[in-house]
Design a protein around this motif. Sequence first.
Motif, PDB file in Angstrom:
ATOM      1  N   LEU A  98     -10.673   8.596   3.932  1.00 25.66           N
ATOM      2  CA  LEU A  98     -10.117   7.898   2.761  1.00 25.66           C
ATOM      3  C   LEU A  98     -11.186   7.013   2.117  1.00 25.66           C
ATOM      4  O   LEU A  98     -11.275   6.913   0.886  1.00 25.66           O
ATOM      5  CB  LEU A  98      -8.898   7.074   3.172  1.00 25.66           C
ATOM      6  CG  LEU A  98      -7.641   7.912   3.427  1.00 25.66           C
ATOM      7  CD1 LEU A  98      -6.631   7.138   4.262  1.00 25.66           C
ATOM      8  CD2 LEU A  98      -7.016   8.351   2.100  1.00 25.66           C
ATOM      9  N   GLU A  99     -12.005   6.372   2.940  1.00 27.31           N
ATOM     10  CA  GLU A  99     -13.097   5.539   2.404  1.00 27.31           C
ATOM     11  C   GLU A  99     -14.094   6.405   1.634  1.00 27.31           C
ATOM     12  O   GLU A  99     -14.537   6.036   0.555  1.00 27.31           O
ATOM     13  CB  GLU A  99     -13.825   4.805   3.542  1.00 27.31           C
ATOM     14  CG  GLU A  99     -13.013   3.709   4.211  1.00 27.31           C
ATOM     15  CD  GLU A  99     -13.007   2.406   3.412  1.00 27.31           C
ATOM     16  OE1 GLU A  99     -13.861   2.240   2.523  1.00 27.31           O
ATOM     17  OE2 GLU A  99     -12.134   1.564   3.681  1.00 27.31           O
ATOM     18  N   GLU A 100     -14.464   7.562   2.210  1.00 31.20           N
ATOM     19  CA  GLU A 100     -15.419   8.440   1.522  1.00 31.20           C
ATOM     20  C   GLU A 100     -14.867   8.885   0.168  1.00 31.20           C
ATOM     21  O   GLU A 100     -15.613   9.068  -0.784  1.00 31.20           O
ATOM     22  CB  GLU A 100     -15.749   9.668   2.383  1.00 31.20           C
ATOM     23  CG  GLU A 100     -16.556   9.364   3.641  1.00 31.20           C
ATOM     24  CD  GLU A 100     -18.030   9.030   3.362  1.00 31.20           C
ATOM     25  OE1 GLU A 100     -18.522   9.321   2.260  1.00 31.20           O
ATOM     26  OE2 GLU A 100     -18.659   8.457   4.271  1.00 31.20           O
ATOM     27  N   LYS A 101     -13.532   9.048   0.112  1.00 28.76           N
ATOM     28  CA  LYS A 101     -12.889   9.486  -1.133  1.00 28.76           C
ATOM     29  C   LYS A 101     -12.621   8.312  -2.081  1.00 28.76           C
ATOM     30  O   LYS A 101     -12.070   8.506  -3.163  1.00 28.76           O
ATOM     31  CB  LYS A 101     -11.539  10.156  -0.816  1.00 28.76           C
ATOM     32  CG  LYS A 101     -11.640  11.388   0.073  1.00 28.76           C
ATOM     33  CD  LYS A 101     -12.106  12.584  -0.719  1.00 28.76           C
ATOM     34  CE  LYS A 101     -12.041  13.853   0.109  1.00 28.76           C
ATOM     35  NZ  LYS A 101     -12.518  15.025  -0.656  1.00 28.76           N
ATOM     36  N   ARG A 102     -12.921   7.104  -1.634  1.00 35.16           N
ATOM     37  CA  ARG A 102     -12.646   5.871  -2.406  1.00 35.16           C
ATOM     38  C   ARG A 102     -11.180   5.799  -2.829  1.00 35.16           C
ATOM     39  O   ARG A 102     -10.847   5.447  -3.967  1.00 35.16           O
ATOM     40  CB  ARG A 102     -13.551   5.781  -3.633  1.00 35.16           C
ATOM     41  CG  ARG A 102     -15.024   5.786  -3.264  1.00 35.16           C
ATOM     42  CD  ARG A 102     -15.896   5.457  -4.449  1.00 35.16           C
ATOM     43  NE  ARG A 102     -17.308   5.681  -4.163  1.00 35.16           N
ATOM     44  CZ  ARG A 102     -18.050   4.960  -3.331  1.00 35.16           C
ATOM     45  NH1 ARG A 102     -17.539   3.937  -2.696  1.00 35.16           N
ATOM     46  NH2 ARG A 102     -19.319   5.255  -3.138  1.00 35.16           N
ATOM     47  N   ALA A 103     -10.297   6.140  -1.902  1.00 37.95           N
ATOM     48  CA  ALA A 103      -8.854   6.142  -2.184  1.00 37.95           C
ATOM     49  C   ALA A 103      -8.234   4.812  -1.750  1.00 37.95           C
ATOM     50  O   ALA A 103      -8.708   4.187  -0.802  1.00 37.95           O
ATOM     51  CB  ALA A 103      -8.186   7.283  -1.429  1.00 37.95           C
ATOM     52  N   ALA A 104      -7.158   4.421  -2.438  1.00 33.05           N
ATOM     53  CA  ALA A 104      -6.425   3.226  -2.022  1.00 33.05           C
ATOM     54  C   ALA A 104      -5.539   3.613  -0.836  1.00 33.05           C
ATOM     55  O   ALA A 104      -4.819   4.609  -0.897  1.00 33.05           O
ATOM     56  CB  ALA A 104      -5.562   2.733  -3.174  1.00 33.05           C
ATOM     57  N   TYR A 105      -5.648   2.860   0.237  1.00 31.60           N
ATOM     58  CA  TYR A 105      -4.819   3.155   1.405  1.00 31.60           C
ATOM     59  C   TYR A 105      -4.438   1.857   2.110  1.00 31.60           C
ATOM     60  O   TYR A 105      -5.041   0.809   1.880  1.00 31.60           O
ATOM     61  CB  TYR A 105      -5.547   4.091   2.387  1.00 31.60           C
ATOM     62  CG  TYR A 105      -6.726   3.477   3.098  1.00 31.60           C
ATOM     63  CD1 TYR A 105      -6.581   2.773   4.306  1.00 31.60           C
ATOM     64  CD2 TYR A 105      -8.019   3.587   2.568  1.00 31.60           C
ATOM     65  CE1 TYR A 105      -7.677   2.211   4.951  1.00 31.60           C
ATOM     66  CE2 TYR A 105      -9.109   3.025   3.201  1.00 31.60           C
ATOM     67  CZ  TYR A 105      -8.935   2.349   4.402  1.00 31.60           C
ATOM     68  OH  TYR A 105     -10.006   1.781   5.031  1.00 31.60           O
ATOM     69  N   ARG A 106      -3.424   1.989   2.945  1.00 29.67           N
ATOM     70  CA  ARG A 106      -2.974   0.831   3.738  1.00 29.67           C
ATOM     71  C   ARG A 106      -2.848   1.294   5.183  1.00 29.67           C
ATOM     72  O   ARG A 106      -2.242   2.328   5.465  1.00 29.67           O
ATOM     73  CB  ARG A 106      -1.624   0.357   3.201  1.00 29.67           C
ATOM     74  CG  ARG A 106      -1.077  -0.875   3.884  1.00 29.67           C
ATOM     75  CD  ARG A 106      -0.067  -1.564   2.963  1.00 29.67           C
ATOM     76  NE  ARG A 106       0.991  -0.679   2.493  1.00 29.67           N
ATOM     77  CZ  ARG A 106       2.157  -0.504   3.114  1.00 29.67           C
ATOM     78  NH1 ARG A 106       2.427  -1.126   4.247  1.00 29.67           N
ATOM     79  NH2 ARG A 106       3.080   0.307   2.608  1.00 29.67           N
ATOM     80  N   LEU A 107      -3.465   0.521   6.079  1.00 32.78           N
ATOM     81  CA  LEU A 107      -3.331   0.805   7.507  1.00 32.78           C
ATOM     82  C   LEU A 107      -2.147   0.013   8.041  1.00 32.78           C
ATOM     83  O   LEU A 107      -2.093  -1.208   7.889  1.00 32.78           O
ATOM     84  CB  LEU A 107      -4.607   0.389   8.255  1.00 32.78           C
ATOM     85  CG  LEU A 107      -4.521   0.389   9.787  1.00 32.78           C
ATOM     86  CD1 LEU A 107      -4.302   1.800  10.335  1.00 32.78           C
ATOM     87  CD2 LEU A 107      -5.797  -0.212  10.387  1.00 32.78           C
ATOM     88  N   VAL A 108      -1.195   0.701   8.648  1.00 33.28           N
ATOM     89  CA  VAL A 108      -0.088   0.010   9.330  1.00 33.28           C
ATOM     90  C   VAL A 108      -0.398   0.100  10.820  1.00 33.28           C
ATOM     91  O   VAL A 108      -0.316   1.188  11.412  1.00 33.28           O
ATOM     92  CB  VAL A 108       1.271   0.684   9.016  1.00 33.28           C
ATOM     93  CG1 VAL A 108       2.391  -0.036   9.753  1.00 33.28           C
ATOM     94  CG2 VAL A 108       1.526   0.694   7.517  1.00 33.28           C
ATOM     95  N   PRO A 109      -0.810  -1.021  11.430  1.00 32.09           N
ATOM     96  CA  PRO A 109      -1.244  -0.934  12.829  1.00 32.09           C
ATOM     97  C   PRO A 109      -0.091  -0.596  13.768  1.00 32.09           C
ATOM     98  O   PRO A 109       0.995  -1.179  13.663  1.00 32.09           O
ATOM     99  CB  PRO A 109      -1.794  -2.340  13.136  1.00 32.09           C
ATOM    100  CG  PRO A 109      -1.907  -3.032  11.833  1.00 32.09           C
ATOM    101  CD  PRO A 109      -0.933  -2.376  10.894  1.00 32.09           C
TER     102      PRO A 109
END
Length: 219
Positions: free
Chosen positions: A22-33
């Motif tokens: 997701l970082e490589e794609k520069r996408a907005a994401y949310r990690l739910v631990p």
Amino acid sequence: MSEFIVHSVPGSPFGRAVLATLEEKRAAYRLVPVPPCSSKSPEHLARHPFGRVPVLEHDGFVLYETQAILRYLDRVLPEPALTPANPQAAARMDQVMNVSDWYLFQGVGNVIAFQRIVGPRFMGLTPDEAVIEAAMPRARIVFAELARMLGEQPFMAGDALTLADLHAAPQAGFLSLTPEWATLTAPHPNLVAWIARLEARPSFQATTVQRLIESAKAA
Ligand SMILES: N[C@@H](CCC(=O)N[C@@H](CS)C(=O)NCC(=O)O)C(=O)O
């Protein structure tokens, strides 16, 4: 495009593969631990009946299995492409991802990294040296194979980063925290350079366990 939600245990190599993609794609994401040892909670089992991480949610679509998630992300977020167009390079990518799942994780990562890191840190266990020693012959084969497939290329499938690097490097990187790493990589300087190349990328820097814990606290 709507947000990507990733349910994962910070520190999970499978979870890191998804987050780094997701970082490589520069996408907005949310990690739910998902707290360590709660992957078998009824809440998580409703998302993943086998009680593992990661799980991706996107537009109401729920998906588990890291390889499926990585390929989904590469389809819905085409830039930058992380699957080679060349059939042989694509086949090499697929092969490395399967080696990572079937031989690097199964019998190596889930033994050595479990005995050295997960068990002692999260379950109060003492490493079983005999179990670790018994995993070393398989680990030597896995490392020799990864080194052979990498050869003198910068990335597993050639000159460009692919899903193979994003899938296998978090598993290998987790093992780099164990004392067995030095023995296993001594004959393979190309693998050491490959991991260093991956770990230096902003996508890997953003997904270290420390960074994920800090971001979760700040959220
Ligand atoms: N085949 C799964 C494997 C995922 C997996 O084994 N994840 C580990 C964490 S790295 C896990 O959930 N372990 C928890 C458990 O086994 O209870 C995938 O590719 O996503």
